[in-house]
Design a protein around this motif. Structure first.
Motif, PDB file in Angstrom:
ATOM      1  N   LEU A 157      -3.877  -6.105 -34.407  1.00 34.08           N
ATOM      2  CA  LEU A 157      -3.791  -7.485 -34.873  1.00 34.08           C
ATOM      3  C   LEU A 157      -4.806  -7.749 -35.988  1.00 34.08           C
ATOM      4  CD1 LEU A 157      -2.480 -10.247 -34.582  1.00 34.08           C
ATOM      5  CD2 LEU A 157      -4.148 -10.767 -32.780  1.00 34.08           C
ATOM      6  N   ALA A 158      -6.028  -7.236 -35.820  1.00 36.07           N
ATOM      7  CA  ALA A 158      -7.059  -7.433 -36.849  1.00 36.07           C
ATOM      8  C   ALA A 158      -6.654  -6.760 -38.161  1.00 36.07           C
ATOM      9  CB  ALA A 158      -8.403  -6.892 -36.357  1.00 36.07           C
ATOM     10  N   ALA A 159      -6.090  -5.546 -38.078  1.00 36.03           N
ATOM     11  CA  ALA A 159      -5.632  -4.848 -39.292  1.00 36.03           C
ATOM     12  C   ALA A 159      -4.500  -5.628 -39.951  1.00 36.03           C
ATOM     13  CB  ALA A 159      -5.193  -3.430 -38.946  1.00 36.03           C
ATOM     14  N   HIS A 160      -3.578  -6.128 -39.125  1.00 41.96           N
ATOM     15  CA  HIS A 160      -2.487  -6.958 -39.643  1.00 41.96           C
ATOM     16  C   HIS A 160      -3.036  -8.195 -40.346  1.00 41.96           C
ATOM     17  CE1 HIS A 160       0.307 -10.366 -39.255  1.00 41.96           C
ATOM     18  NE2 HIS A 160       1.237  -9.475 -39.544  1.00 41.96           N
ATOM     19  N   ASP A 161      -3.975  -8.875 -39.705  1.00 39.52           N
ATOM     20  CA  ASP A 161      -4.551 -10.093 -40.275  1.00 39.52           C
ATOM     21  C   ASP A 161      -5.325  -9.813 -41.562  1.00 39.52           C
ATOM     22  OD1 ASP A 161      -3.408 -11.502 -38.220  1.00 39.52           O
ATOM     23  OD2 ASP A 161      -5.280 -11.796 -37.107  1.00 39.52           O
ATOM     24  N   ALA A 162      -5.839  -8.584 -41.704  1.00 39.15           N
ATOM     25  CA  ALA A 162      -6.552  -8.197 -42.920  1.00 39.15           C
ATOM     26  C   ALA A 162      -5.593  -7.849 -44.057  1.00 39.15           C
ATOM     27  CB  ALA A 162      -7.464  -7.006 -42.633  1.00 39.15           C
ATOM     28  N   MET A 190      -6.982  -1.415 -28.686  1.00 41.93           N
ATOM     29  CA  MET A 190      -6.110  -0.954 -29.768  1.00 41.93           C
ATOM     30  C   MET A 190      -5.173  -2.073 -30.224  1.00 41.93           C
ATOM     31  SD  MET A 190      -4.075   2.616 -29.856  1.00 41.93           S
ATOM     32  CE  MET A 190      -3.237   3.168 -31.330  1.00 41.93           C
ATOM     33  N   LEU A 191      -4.649  -2.843 -29.268  1.00 43.09           N
ATOM     34  CA  LEU A 191      -3.799  -3.978 -29.622  1.00 43.09           C
ATOM     35  C   LEU A 191      -4.571  -4.999 -30.453  1.00 43.09           C
ATOM     36  CD1 LEU A 191      -1.982  -4.408 -26.195  1.00 43.09           C
ATOM     37  CD2 LEU A 191      -0.910  -3.695 -28.351  1.00 43.09           C
ATOM     38  N   LEU A 192      -5.813  -5.256 -30.075  1.00 38.83           N
ATOM     39  CA  LEU A 192      -6.645  -6.185 -30.848  1.00 38.83           C
ATOM     40  C   LEU A 192      -6.923  -5.641 -32.243  1.00 38.83           C
ATOM     41  CD1 LEU A 192      -9.129  -7.345 -28.063  1.00 38.83           C
ATOM     42  CD2 LEU A 192      -7.247  -8.662 -29.072  1.00 38.83           C
ATOM     43  N   ASN A 193      -7.156  -4.330 -32.339  1.00 39.07           N
ATOM     44  CA  ASN A 193      -7.382  -3.717 -33.651  1.00 39.07           C
ATOM     45  C   ASN A 193      -6.123  -3.753 -34.509  1.00 39.07           C
ATOM     46  OD1 ASN A 193     -10.101  -3.156 -33.316  1.00 39.07           O
ATOM     47  ND2 ASN A 193      -9.710  -1.152 -32.409  1.00 39.07           N
ATOM     48  N   THR A 195      -9.182   5.604 -36.525  1.00 40.61           N
ATOM     49  CA  THR A 195      -8.986   5.160 -37.908  1.00 40.61           C
ATOM     50  C   THR A 195      -8.521   3.711 -37.939  1.00 40.61           C
ATOM     51  OG1 THR A 195      -8.568   7.391 -38.738  1.00 40.61           O
ATOM     52  CG2 THR A 195      -7.655   5.576 -40.022  1.00 40.61           C
ATOM     53  N   LEU A 196      -7.639   3.349 -37.023  1.00 35.35           N
ATOM     54  CA  LEU A 196      -7.218   1.952 -36.911  1.00 35.35           C
ATOM     55  C   LEU A 196      -8.425   1.048 -36.696  1.00 35.35           C
ATOM     56  CD1 LEU A 196      -5.114  -0.349 -36.461  1.00 35.35           C
ATOM     57  CD2 LEU A 196      -5.086   0.358 -34.051  1.00 35.35           C
ATOM     58  N   ALA A 197      -9.326   1.451 -35.801  1.00 36.51           N
ATOM     59  CA  ALA A 197     -10.523   0.644 -35.524  1.00 36.51           C
ATOM     60  C   ALA A 197     -11.393   0.505 -36.773  1.00 36.51           C
ATOM     61  CB  ALA A 197     -11.317   1.264 -34.382  1.00 36.51           C
ATOM     62  N   LYS A 198     -11.507   1.586 -37.540  1.00 39.96           N
ATOM     63  CA  LYS A 198     -12.301   1.522 -38.783  1.00 39.96           C
ATOM     64  C   LYS A 198     -11.676   0.549 -39.773  1.00 39.96           C
ATOM     65  CE  LYS A 198     -14.142   6.204 -38.464  1.00 39.96           C
ATOM     66  NZ  LYS A 198     -14.288   7.514 -39.116  1.00 39.96           N
ATOM     67  N   VAL A 199     -10.358   0.620 -39.936  1.00 38.17           N
ATOM     68  CA  VAL A 199      -9.676  -0.291 -40.862  1.00 38.17           C
ATOM     69  C   VAL A 199      -9.826  -1.725 -40.381  1.00 38.17           C
ATOM     70  CG1 VAL A 199      -7.428  -0.971 -41.799  1.00 38.17           C
ATOM     71  CG2 VAL A 199      -8.044   1.461 -41.662  1.00 38.17           C
ATOM     72  N   ALA A 200      -9.626  -1.955 -39.096  1.00 36.66           N
ATOM     73  CA  ALA A 200      -9.713  -3.310 -38.529  1.00 36.66           C
ATOM     74  C   ALA A 200     -11.105  -3.896 -38.691  1.00 36.66           C
ATOM     75  CB  ALA A 200      -9.321  -3.281 -37.056  1.00 36.66           C
ATOM     76  N   GLY A 201     -12.114  -3.035 -38.594  1.00 34.32           N
ATOM     77  CA  GLY A 201     -13.497  -3.510 -38.670  1.00 34.32           C
ATOM     78  C   GLY A 201     -14.155  -3.372 -40.024  1.00 34.32           C
ATOM     79  N   GLY A 202     -13.443  -2.815 -41.005  1.00 36.57           N
ATOM     80  CA  GLY A 202     -14.017  -2.647 -42.339  1.00 36.57           C
ATOM     81  C   GLY A 202     -15.090  -1.583 -42.402  1.00 36.57           C
TER      82      GLY A 202
END
Length: 195
Positions: free
Chosen positions: A137-142, A132-135, A92-99
């Motif tokens: 960060l991407a979710a945070h940045d979003a 997961m760490l990158l995701n 789910t984190l990956a989905k949120v991070a990637g839209g």
């Protein structure tokens, strides 16, 4: 914005008791909750043998089917104070991070971000691999707030419920909600009223 309405997502990470505790607290605070539970979360419930779907839905104001991409919470015109996902799985984190919005939980999270509402993702997984760490960060940045289900111990918890309560209180702090009975750092214990 409706300060009294939150979307609560439950995805397939271990830690369903956190979701149950959050829903209990929101009910006590009289917050309208729109619950969406993924198929992965339902599998985890069965495997772990703890709280089950009926336990969660009994505490929610409204329950949505995760396959219903036409549900009210899939639209930005449905006003909320935000959304929290507890537990938030790595998928789910990956989905949120990637839209990537292939189910209602992910779509509701996407809508929360696009409307600039508060989105809190509560992860419960260790160790954390690089993707997961990158995701995170991407979710945070979003625009999401990324938290871990990591209770503190300065309040001298006496049981598991108090550990769950700590995480619930910290999560709901993100929405400006005060959970009764939560003792903050260096805050003296509250005296019980005599009666």
């Amino acid at each position: 914005m409706s300060a009294g309405r939150l979307v609560v997502g439950v995805s397939g990470g271990s830690g369903i008791p956190y979701a149950l505790n959050v829903l209990r607290a929101l009910r006590e605070l009289d917050v309208e909750t729109h619950l969406v539970v993924t198929s992965g979360a339902k599998r985890v419930m069965t495997a772990e043998g703890g709280p089950q779907l009926a336990d969660l839905t009994a505490l929610a104001t409204v329950t949505h089917d995760d396959r219903d991409l036409a549900a009210s919470i899939a639209s930005g015109s449905f006003r909320t104070a935000g959304m929290l996902v507890v537990p938030c799985s790595a998928g789910t984190l990956a989905k949120v991070a990637g839209g990537f919005a292939d189910n209602l939980l992910a779509r509701a999270a996407h809508v929360t971000l696009k409307e600039r509402r508060r989105l809190v993702l509560v992860l419960r997984e260790d160790p954390l691999p690089r993707p997961m760490l990158l995701n995170m960060l991407a979710a945070h940045d979003a625009g999401a707030t990324v938290m871990t289900a990591s209770p503190g111990f300065y309040h001298a918890p006496g049981d598991v419920e108090e550990l769950l309560h700590f995480v619930t209180a910290r999560v709901l702090d993100q929405f400006g909600l005060d959970v009764p009975g939560f003792r903050r750092w260096r805050e003296p214990p509250r005296q019980k009223a005599e009666g």
